[in-house]
Motif scaffolding. Structure first.
Motif, PDB file in Angstrom:
ATOM      1  N   VAL A  16       0.829  -0.916  -0.446  1.00 22.20           N
ATOM      2  CA  VAL A  16      -0.047  -0.027   0.462  1.00 22.20           C
ATOM      3  C   VAL A  16       0.826   1.284  -0.083  1.00 22.20           C
ATOM      4  CG1 VAL A  16      -0.280   0.221   2.267  1.00 22.20           C
ATOM      5  CG2 VAL A  16      -1.958   1.144   1.156  1.00 22.20           C
ATOM      6  N   LYS A  17       0.415   2.291  -0.682  1.00 17.74           N
ATOM      7  CA  LYS A  17       1.478   3.864  -0.839  1.00 17.74           C
ATOM      8  C   LYS A  17      -0.341   4.414   0.063  1.00 17.74           C
ATOM      9  CE  LYS A  17       2.530   6.741  -3.936  1.00 17.74           C
ATOM     10  NZ  LYS A  17       2.774   7.755  -4.731  1.00 17.74           N
ATOM     11  N   VAL A  18       0.867   5.333   1.699  1.00 18.24           N
ATOM     12  CA  VAL A  18      -0.793   6.053   1.988  1.00 18.24           C
ATOM     13  C   VAL A  18      -0.798   7.276   1.154  1.00 18.24           C
ATOM     14  CG1 VAL A  18      -1.049   7.037   3.527  1.00 18.24           C
ATOM     15  CG2 VAL A  18      -0.289   5.000   3.880  1.00 18.24           C
ATOM     16  N   LEU A  19      -1.680   7.910   0.532  1.00 16.51           N
ATOM     17  CA  LEU A  19      -1.097   8.842  -0.210  1.00 16.51           C
ATOM     18  C   LEU A  19      -1.524  10.495   1.250  1.00 16.51           C
ATOM     19  CD1 LEU A  19      -4.023   7.666  -3.499  1.00 16.51           C
ATOM     20  CD2 LEU A  19      -1.664   8.534  -3.238  1.00 16.51           C
ATOM     21  N   SER A  20      -2.530   9.946   2.137  1.00 19.93           N
ATOM     22  CA  SER A  20      -2.625  11.534   2.292  1.00 19.93           C
ATOM     23  C   SER A  20      -3.410  10.649   3.580  1.00 19.93           C
ATOM     24  CB  SER A  20      -3.629  12.421   1.708  1.00 19.93           C
ATOM     25  OG  SER A  20      -4.641  11.971   1.405  1.00 19.93           O
ATOM     26  N   VAL A  21      -3.596  11.678   4.339  1.00 12.33           N
ATOM     27  CA  VAL A  21      -4.306  10.863   5.921  1.00 12.33           C
ATOM     28  C   VAL A  21      -3.928  12.587   6.639  1.00 12.33           C
ATOM     29  CG1 VAL A  21      -3.714  10.299   8.445  1.00 12.33           C
ATOM     30  CG2 VAL A  21      -2.658   9.113   7.125  1.00 12.33           C
ATOM     31  N   GLN A  22      -5.425  12.489   6.309  1.00 13.74           N
ATOM     32  CA  GLN A  22      -6.637  14.389   7.539  1.00 13.74           C
ATOM     33  C   GLN A  22      -6.929  14.043   8.623  1.00 13.74           C
ATOM     34  OE1 GLN A  22      -7.594  14.850   3.523  1.00 13.74           O
ATOM     35  NE2 GLN A  22      -7.378  16.920   4.255  1.00 13.74           N
ATOM     36  N   ARG A  23      -7.010  14.942   9.904  1.00 18.43           N
ATOM     37  CA  ARG A  23      -7.691  14.963  10.404  1.00 18.43           C
ATOM     38  C   ARG A  23      -8.453  16.321  10.479  1.00 18.43           C
ATOM     39  NH1 ARG A  23      -7.780  18.170  15.583  1.00 18.43           N
ATOM     40  NH2 ARG A  23      -8.717  17.001  17.170  1.00 18.43           N
ATOM     41  N   ALA A  50      -9.515   6.892  16.031  1.00 17.20           N
ATOM     42  CA  ALA A  50      -7.712   6.663  14.778  1.00 17.20           C
ATOM     43  C   ALA A  50      -6.907   7.657  15.367  1.00 17.20           C
ATOM     44  CB  ALA A  50      -8.161   7.406  13.776  1.00 17.20           C
ATOM     45  N   SER A  51      -7.344   8.032  16.182  1.00 21.13           N
ATOM     46  CA  SER A  51      -5.922   8.261  17.399  1.00 21.13           C
ATOM     47  C   SER A  51      -4.489   7.886  17.466  1.00 21.13           C
ATOM     48  CB  SER A  51      -6.737   9.452  18.462  1.00 21.13           C
ATOM     49  OG  SER A  51      -7.092   8.495  19.320  1.00 21.13           O
ATOM     50  N   GLY A  52      -4.479   6.707  17.735  1.00 18.99           N
ATOM     51  CA  GLY A  52      -3.767   5.809  17.595  1.00 18.99           C
ATOM     52  C   GLY A  52      -2.856   5.437  16.653  1.00 18.99           C
ATOM     53  N   PHE A  53      -3.070   5.347  15.876  1.00 18.12           N
ATOM     54  CA  PHE A  53      -2.860   5.154  14.555  1.00 18.12           C
ATOM     55  C   PHE A  53      -2.661   6.214  13.050  1.00 18.12           C
ATOM     56  CE2 PHE A  53      -7.317   3.508  13.884  1.00 18.12           C
ATOM     57  CZ  PHE A  53      -7.333   3.549  12.951  1.00 18.12           C
ATOM     58  N   GLY A  54      -1.636   6.267  11.852  1.00 16.18           N
ATOM     59  CA  GLY A  54      -1.774   7.487  11.481  1.00 16.18           C
ATOM     60  C   GLY A  54      -0.722   7.130  10.548  1.00 16.18           C
ATOM     61  N   ARG A  55      -0.615   7.686   9.460  1.00 16.05           N
ATOM     62  CA  ARG A  55       0.280   7.432   8.244  1.00 16.05           C
ATOM     63  C   ARG A  55       1.401   6.269   8.152  1.00 16.05           C
ATOM     64  NH1 ARG A  55       1.623  10.181   3.036  1.00 16.05           N
ATOM     65  NH2 ARG A  55       0.375  11.554   3.519  1.00 16.05           N
ATOM     66  N   LYS A  56       2.279   6.027   9.485  1.00 17.53           N
ATOM     67  CA  LYS A  56       3.223   4.929   9.232  1.00 17.53           C
ATOM     68  C   LYS A  56       2.504   3.785   9.554  1.00 17.53           C
ATOM     69  CE  LYS A  56       7.340   3.585  12.387  1.00 17.53           C
ATOM     70  NZ  LYS A  56       8.137   3.873  13.360  1.00 17.53           N
ATOM     71  N   GLU A  57       1.444   3.626  10.487  1.00 21.19           N
ATOM     72  CA  GLU A  57       0.990   2.526  10.907  1.00 21.19           C
ATOM     73  C   GLU A  57       0.106   2.355   9.712  1.00 21.19           C
ATOM     74  OE1 GLU A  57       2.417   4.285  14.734  1.00 21.19           O
ATOM     75  OE2 GLU A  57       1.031   5.416  12.835  1.00 21.19           O
ATOM     76  N   GLU A 113      -6.549  -3.145  17.047  1.00 21.00           N
ATOM     77  CA  GLU A 113      -5.340  -2.614  17.979  1.00 21.00           C
ATOM     78  C   GLU A 113      -5.821  -1.977  18.880  1.00 21.00           C
ATOM     79  OE1 GLU A 113      -1.817  -2.706  15.773  1.00 21.00           O
ATOM     80  OE2 GLU A 113      -1.525  -4.944  15.455  1.00 21.00           O
ATOM     81  N   SER A 114      -6.752  -0.866  18.674  1.00 25.07           N
ATOM     82  CA  SER A 114      -6.883   0.392  18.932  1.00 25.07           C
ATOM     83  C   SER A 114      -7.894  -0.238  20.425  1.00 25.07           C
ATOM     84  CB  SER A 114      -7.649   1.445  17.929  1.00 25.07           C
ATOM     85  OG  SER A 114      -6.565   1.695  17.210  1.00 25.07           O
ATOM     86  N   GLY A 115      -8.402  -1.188  20.550  1.00 31.04           N
ATOM     87  CA  GLY A 115      -9.898  -1.677  21.387  1.00 31.04           C
ATOM     88  C   GLY A 115     -10.732  -1.857  20.977  1.00 31.04           C
ATOM     89  N   VAL A 116     -11.030  -1.909  19.636  1.00 29.62           N
ATOM     90  CA  VAL A 116     -12.283  -2.116  18.912  1.00 29.62           C
ATOM     91  C   VAL A 116     -12.646  -3.566  18.440  1.00 29.62           C
ATOM     92  CG1 VAL A 116     -13.950  -1.874  16.511  1.00 29.62           C
ATOM     93  CG2 VAL A 116     -12.431   0.657  18.007  1.00 29.62           C
ATOM     94  N   LYS A 117     -13.695  -3.773  18.616  1.00 27.74           N
ATOM     95  CA  LYS A 117     -13.816  -5.028  18.660  1.00 27.74           C
ATOM     96  C   LYS A 117     -15.004  -5.072  16.980  1.00 27.74           C
ATOM     97  CE  LYS A 117     -14.160  -7.296  23.368  1.00 27.74           C
ATOM     98  NZ  LYS A 117     -14.688  -8.024  24.255  1.00 27.74           N
ATOM     99  N   VAL A 118     -14.331  -5.215  15.800  1.00 26.71           N
ATOM    100  CA  VAL A 118     -14.893  -4.954  14.668  1.00 26.71           C
ATOM    101  C   VAL A 118     -16.358  -6.338  14.786  1.00 26.71           C
ATOM    102  CG1 VAL A 118     -14.956  -5.137  11.926  1.00 26.71           C
ATOM    103  CG2 VAL A 118     -13.265  -5.264  13.698  1.00 26.71           C
ATOM    104  N   GLY A 119     -17.564  -6.155  14.176  1.00 26.39           N
ATOM    105  CA  GLY A 119     -18.669  -6.627  14.192  1.00 26.39           C
ATOM    106  C   GLY A 119     -19.126  -7.620  13.000  1.00 26.39           C
ATOM    107  N   ARG A 120     -19.888  -6.656  12.660  1.00 30.66           N
ATOM    108  CA  ARG A 120     -20.696  -6.951  10.808  1.00 30.66           C
ATOM    109  C   ARG A 120     -19.446  -5.754  10.055  1.00 30.66           C
ATOM    110  NH1 ARG A 120     -25.230  -4.138   9.570  1.00 30.66           N
ATOM    111  NH2 ARG A 120     -25.781  -2.809  11.091  1.00 30.66           N
ATOM    112  N   ALA A 121     -20.337  -6.083   8.803  1.00 28.41           N
ATOM    113  CA  ALA A 121     -19.884  -4.795   7.513  1.00 28.41           C
ATOM    114  C   ALA A 121     -20.914  -5.041   6.555  1.00 28.41           C
ATOM    115  CB  ALA A 121     -18.801  -5.211   7.119  1.00 28.41           C
TER     116      ALA A 121
END
Length: 264
Positions: free
Chosen positions: A106-113, A158-165, A177-185
């Motif tokens: 993956v190539k990260v193009l941008s990360v914005q808050r 998302a505060s625990g991860f950014g462009r590098k991660e 890893e941020s503590g979220v338990k993923v359920g459905r989509a």
């Protein structure tokens, strides 16, 4: 036989008009010439066709404006009630997405808050203006670019991860890893034409057909945690499902079981 240049420009602009992209007015002729790398006569012919169909209004000295406006109801329908919806457990769709993330680069193009735009806030069930992380990435296989992905995640998650991660791990793994338990989509799949920007990112011609994926991911408490817009090259991506008939004879329906996401 390839489509004429003016018709490619017309098709892309028409699609963007229906999406409500030009609520504040269309770009000028010069900007469109640069965006699509075409001559002025090509742009004018595309705009003339849009005007003939009643999609835009061209007024000397006042620019070009859209005659299409997405209502709140239309936005909500596009966000929450896709016409073709797949709901899947982590063992299906989401598991395949993690697998894809681990098997591609993956190539990260941008990360914005930034404050959530209205449509994003509706999808994530946030107050207008709540802070979110917007990330844009291009995923590659060994043959070249596969997809362009835009994700929106509430800032509190998302505060625990950014462009590098984001360059190192699939976002679903980062969410957990941020503590979220993923359920459905909840996912809708449709088609979209590549504009000049997307054509450059995915190494295709302007106006090429792409698979457009909108995916809303929920946690185990059924709260939205990520909204994703993905554009995939159909020559390098396919999603397989196995369909079975269930129910009584007079009320049989098709149900799906996800198999795999394949790319090449």
């Amino acid at each position: 036989m390839p489509l004429p240049k003016y018709h490619q420009v017309y098709l892309v602009l028409r699609e963007q008009l229906h999406e409500g992209k030009f609520a504040q007015g269309l770009p000028g002729e010069l900007a469109l010439m640069q965006q699509f790398s075409v001559a002025r006569v090509t742009v004018r012919r595309a705009l003339a066709q849009l005007a003939q169909e009643g999609l835009i209004s061209r007024e000397p000295g006042r620019g070009t404006r859209s005659l299409l406006q997405r209502s709140v109801a239309q936005v909500e329908a596009a966000t929450h009630q896709p016409t073709k919806t797949q709901q899947a457990r982590l063992t299906g769709l989401l598991e395949n997405l993690v697998s894809m993330g681990l098997r591609t680069t993956v190539k990260v193009l941008s990360v914005q808050r930034l404050p959530a735009p209205h449509e994003v806030a509706m999808a994530l069930q946030l107050p207008d203006g709540e802070w979110v992380q917007k990330a844009q990435r291009v995923r590659h296989t060994k043959e070249g670019p596969l997809s362009h992905i835009t994700t929106w995640v509430p800032e509190r998650i998302a505060s625990g991860f950014g462009r590098k991660e984001l360059a190192q791990k699939p976002i679903l793994m980062l969410l957990e890893e941020s503590g979220v338990k993923v359920g459905r989509a909840q996912q809708s799949i449709s088609a979209k034409l590549a504009d000049a920007n997307m054509a450059q990112h995915l190494d295709i011609a302007v106006g090429s057909a792409l698979l457009a994926v909108n995916r809303l991911i929920y946690d185990t408490d059924d709260k939205p945690i990520q909204w994703l817009h993905g554009l995939y090259r159909p020559d390098r991506y396919e999603y397989q499902m196995q369909l079975s008939r269930v129910g009584s004879i007079d009320a049989k329906v098709w149900v799906s079981k996800e198999l795999s996401a394949n790319f090449h």
